[in-house]
Design an enzyme around this catalytic site. Structure first.
Site, PDB file in Angstrom:
ATOM      1  N   ILE A  20      79.012 -20.129 -53.978  1.00 44.31           N
ATOM      2  CA  ILE A  20      79.869 -19.815 -55.144  1.00 44.31           C
ATOM      3  C   ILE A  20      81.127 -20.671 -55.157  1.00 44.31           C
ATOM      4  O   ILE A  20      81.727 -20.877 -56.224  1.00 44.31           O
ATOM      5  CB  ILE A  20      80.203 -18.308 -55.183  1.00 44.31           C
ATOM      6  CG1 ILE A  20      80.600 -17.879 -56.598  1.00 44.31           C
ATOM      7  CG2 ILE A  20      81.280 -17.938 -54.162  1.00 44.31           C
ATOM      8  CD1 ILE A  20      80.600 -16.382 -56.822  1.00 44.31           C
ATOM      9  N   ASN A  67      88.591  -7.672 -49.065  1.00 43.34           N
ATOM     10  CA  ASN A  67      88.882  -6.353 -48.495  1.00 43.34           C
ATOM     11  C   ASN A  67      90.236  -5.921 -49.042  1.00 43.34           C
ATOM     12  O   ASN A  67      90.947  -6.714 -49.649  1.00 43.34           O
ATOM     13  CB  ASN A  67      88.871  -6.397 -46.956  1.00 43.34           C
ATOM     14  CG  ASN A  67      89.919  -7.346 -46.405  1.00 43.34           C
ATOM     15  OD1 ASN A  67      91.113  -7.162 -46.601  1.00 43.34           O
ATOM     16  ND2 ASN A  67      89.466  -8.403 -45.764  1.00 43.34           N
ATOM     17  N   GLY A 100      82.629 -14.246 -44.360  1.00 46.58           N
ATOM     18  CA  GLY A 100      81.709 -14.298 -45.514  1.00 46.58           C
ATOM     19  C   GLY A 100      82.229 -15.097 -46.691  1.00 46.58           C
ATOM     20  O   GLY A 100      82.885 -16.133 -46.534  1.00 46.58           O
ATOM     21  N   ASP A 149      84.553 -14.281 -48.710  1.00 44.12           N
ATOM     22  CA  ASP A 149      86.027 -14.218 -48.727  1.00 44.12           C
ATOM     23  C   ASP A 149      86.601 -15.417 -47.962  1.00 44.12           C
ATOM     24  O   ASP A 149      87.465 -16.162 -48.449  1.00 44.12           O
ATOM     25  CB  ASP A 149      86.454 -12.898 -48.066  1.00 44.12           C
ATOM     26  CG  ASP A 149      87.905 -12.524 -48.325  1.00 44.12           C
ATOM     27  OD1 ASP A 149      88.369 -11.520 -47.751  1.00 44.12           O
ATOM     28  OD2 ASP A 149      88.583 -13.231 -49.095  1.00 44.12           O
ATOM     29  N   THR A 193      76.933  -6.517 -49.819  1.00 42.46           N
ATOM     30  CA  THR A 193      75.638  -6.543 -49.110  1.00 42.46           C
ATOM     31  C   THR A 193      75.681  -7.382 -47.829  1.00 42.46           C
ATOM     32  O   THR A 193      74.641  -7.601 -47.200  1.00 42.46           O
ATOM     33  CB  THR A 193      74.527  -7.101 -50.025  1.00 42.46           C
ATOM     34  OG1 THR A 193      74.823  -8.475 -50.317  1.00 42.46           O
ATOM     35  CG2 THR A 193      74.401  -6.306 -51.307  1.00 42.46           C
TER      36      THR A 193
HETATM   37  N1  APR Z   1      78.751 -18.151 -51.763  1.00 47.70           N
HETATM   38  C1  APR Z   1      78.056 -17.094 -52.267  1.00 47.70           C
HETATM   39  N2  APR Z   1      77.749 -16.002 -51.542  1.00 47.70           N
HETATM   40  C2  APR Z   1      78.148 -15.991 -50.245  1.00 47.70           C
HETATM   41  C3  APR Z   1      78.879 -17.046 -49.649  1.00 47.70           C
HETATM   42  C4  APR Z   1      79.178 -18.163 -50.475  1.00 47.70           C
HETATM   43  N3  APR Z   1      79.868 -19.217 -50.009  1.00 47.70           N
HETATM   44  N4  APR Z   1      79.118 -16.719 -48.337  1.00 47.70           N
HETATM   45  C5  APR Z   1      78.550 -15.520 -48.135  1.00 47.70           C
HETATM   46  N5  APR Z   1      77.956 -15.079 -49.270  1.00 47.70           N
HETATM   47  C6  APR Z   1      77.205 -13.864 -49.512  1.00 47.70           C
HETATM   48  C7  APR Z   1      76.616 -13.169 -48.319  1.00 47.70           C
HETATM   49  O1  APR Z   1      75.428 -13.841 -47.906  1.00 47.70           O
HETATM   50  C8  APR Z   1      76.318 -11.810 -48.922  1.00 47.70           C
HETATM   51  O2  APR Z   1      75.100 -11.868 -49.649  1.00 47.70           O
HETATM   52  O3  APR Z   1      78.093 -12.896 -50.056  1.00 47.70           O
HETATM   53  C9  APR Z   1      77.459 -11.618 -49.928  1.00 47.70           C
HETATM   54  C10 APR Z   1      78.526 -10.616 -49.499  1.00 47.70           C
HETATM   55  O4  APR Z   1      78.722 -10.718 -48.102  1.00 47.70           O
HETATM   56  P1  APR Z   1      80.219 -10.672 -47.474  1.00 47.70           P
HETATM   57  O5  APR Z   1      80.893 -11.952 -47.775  1.00 47.70           O
HETATM   58  O6  APR Z   1      80.055 -10.263 -46.042  1.00 47.70           O
HETATM   59  O7  APR Z   1      80.960  -9.538 -48.307  1.00 47.70           O
HETATM   60  P2  APR Z   1      80.884  -7.944 -48.199  1.00 47.70           P
HETATM   61  O8  APR Z   1      79.579  -7.468 -47.693  1.00 47.70           O
HETATM   62  O9  APR Z   1      81.369  -7.465 -49.541  1.00 47.70           O
HETATM   63  O10 APR Z   1      81.984  -7.598 -47.082  1.00 47.70           O
HETATM   64  C11 APR Z   1      83.333  -7.813 -47.391  1.00 47.70           C
HETATM   65  O11 APR Z   1      83.710  -9.053 -45.371  1.00 47.70           O
HETATM   66  O12 APR Z   1      84.440 -11.210 -45.367  1.00 47.70           O
HETATM   67  C12 APR Z   1      84.846  -9.912 -45.221  1.00 47.70           C
HETATM   68  O13 APR Z   1      87.120  -9.904 -45.962  1.00 47.70           O
HETATM   69  C13 APR Z   1      85.811  -9.503 -46.310  1.00 47.70           C
HETATM   70  O14 APR Z   1      86.307  -7.417 -45.274  1.00 47.70           O
HETATM   71  C14 APR Z   1      85.602  -8.017 -46.333  1.00 47.70           C
HETATM   72  C15 APR Z   1      84.094  -7.877 -46.092  1.00 47.70           C
END
Ligand code: APR
Length: 180
Positions: free
Chosen positions: A9, A22, A30, A32, A132
């Protein structure tokens, strides 16, 4: 129109991309971490200013910042629910209430992000698969909630015309495509 894209993304060109943040808005792992790394310090600066003024961002709510060095114009940060397996001695109605509550919070992330985009007069928005990953929301439950929320929002007139789900891996892409 809704489309499903497999990719990163941070490379996606839309008026706004949505970050799965968060409540502290101080970044993380991830998507974020990827958005803050690729977008640069301007994003975190605006997050800090927001938290200083409004406090932590509650689950299901959204706020908007610059996109810094990203191809997008804005980043909409939203906080997904941390998935909890509902079990134990609670009676069934209590279990149902808790299950419904986390479903609603996940739906709220999409609706509130799109409302914010519409308030800004934006036309295109891209979402990752909120909750997820680290927040462990089961993909097969989250995808239909996410897609239905976007479909419901797009039924009403607003500046938002195009919504993309940008999905980082094949299983996630398949789950959302199937829910589409
Ligand atoms: N582009 C698109 N999707 C992504 C990317 C990227 N660059 N990186 C990771 N993802 C996907 C993951 O594979 C997953 O399918 O984003 C989705 C959400 O995963 P997370 O990033 O772990 O988010 P979430 O499950 O909502 O957890 C949020 O994680 O990173 C921390 O600060 C954040 O505490 C918060 C928590």
């Amino acid at each position: 129109m809704i489309k499903f894209v497999k990719g990163d993304i941070t490379n996606f060109k839309a008026d706004a991309i949505v970050n799965a943040a968060n409540s502290s808005l101080m970044g993380g792992g991830g998507v974020d971490g990827a958005i803050h790394r690729a977008g640069g310090p301007a994003i975190l600066q605006e997050c800090k200013a927001y938290v200083a003024r409004h406090g932590r961002l509650p689950t299901g709510q959204a706020m908007i910042t610059t996109a810094g060095d990203l191809p997008a114009k804005f980043v909409i940060h939203t906080v997904g629910p941390i998935y909890k397996i509902i079990r134990g001695s609670d009676d069934q109605s209590e279990k149902n209430r808790k299950t419904e509550d986390q479903r609603k919070k996940l739906r709220d992330c999409y609706i509130n992000s799109l409302k914010l985009a519409a308030e800004k007069g934006l036309s295109s928005v891209a979402f990752p698969s909120i909750s997820t990953g680290a927040y462990r929301y089961p993909l097969e439950e989250a995808a239909p909630i996410a897609v239905q929320a976007v479909k419901d929002f797009l039924k009403e007139p607003s500046s938002v015309k195009d919504v993309a789900f940008v999905l980082f891996n094949a299983p996630t892409y398949e789950a959302y495509k199937n829910a589409g």
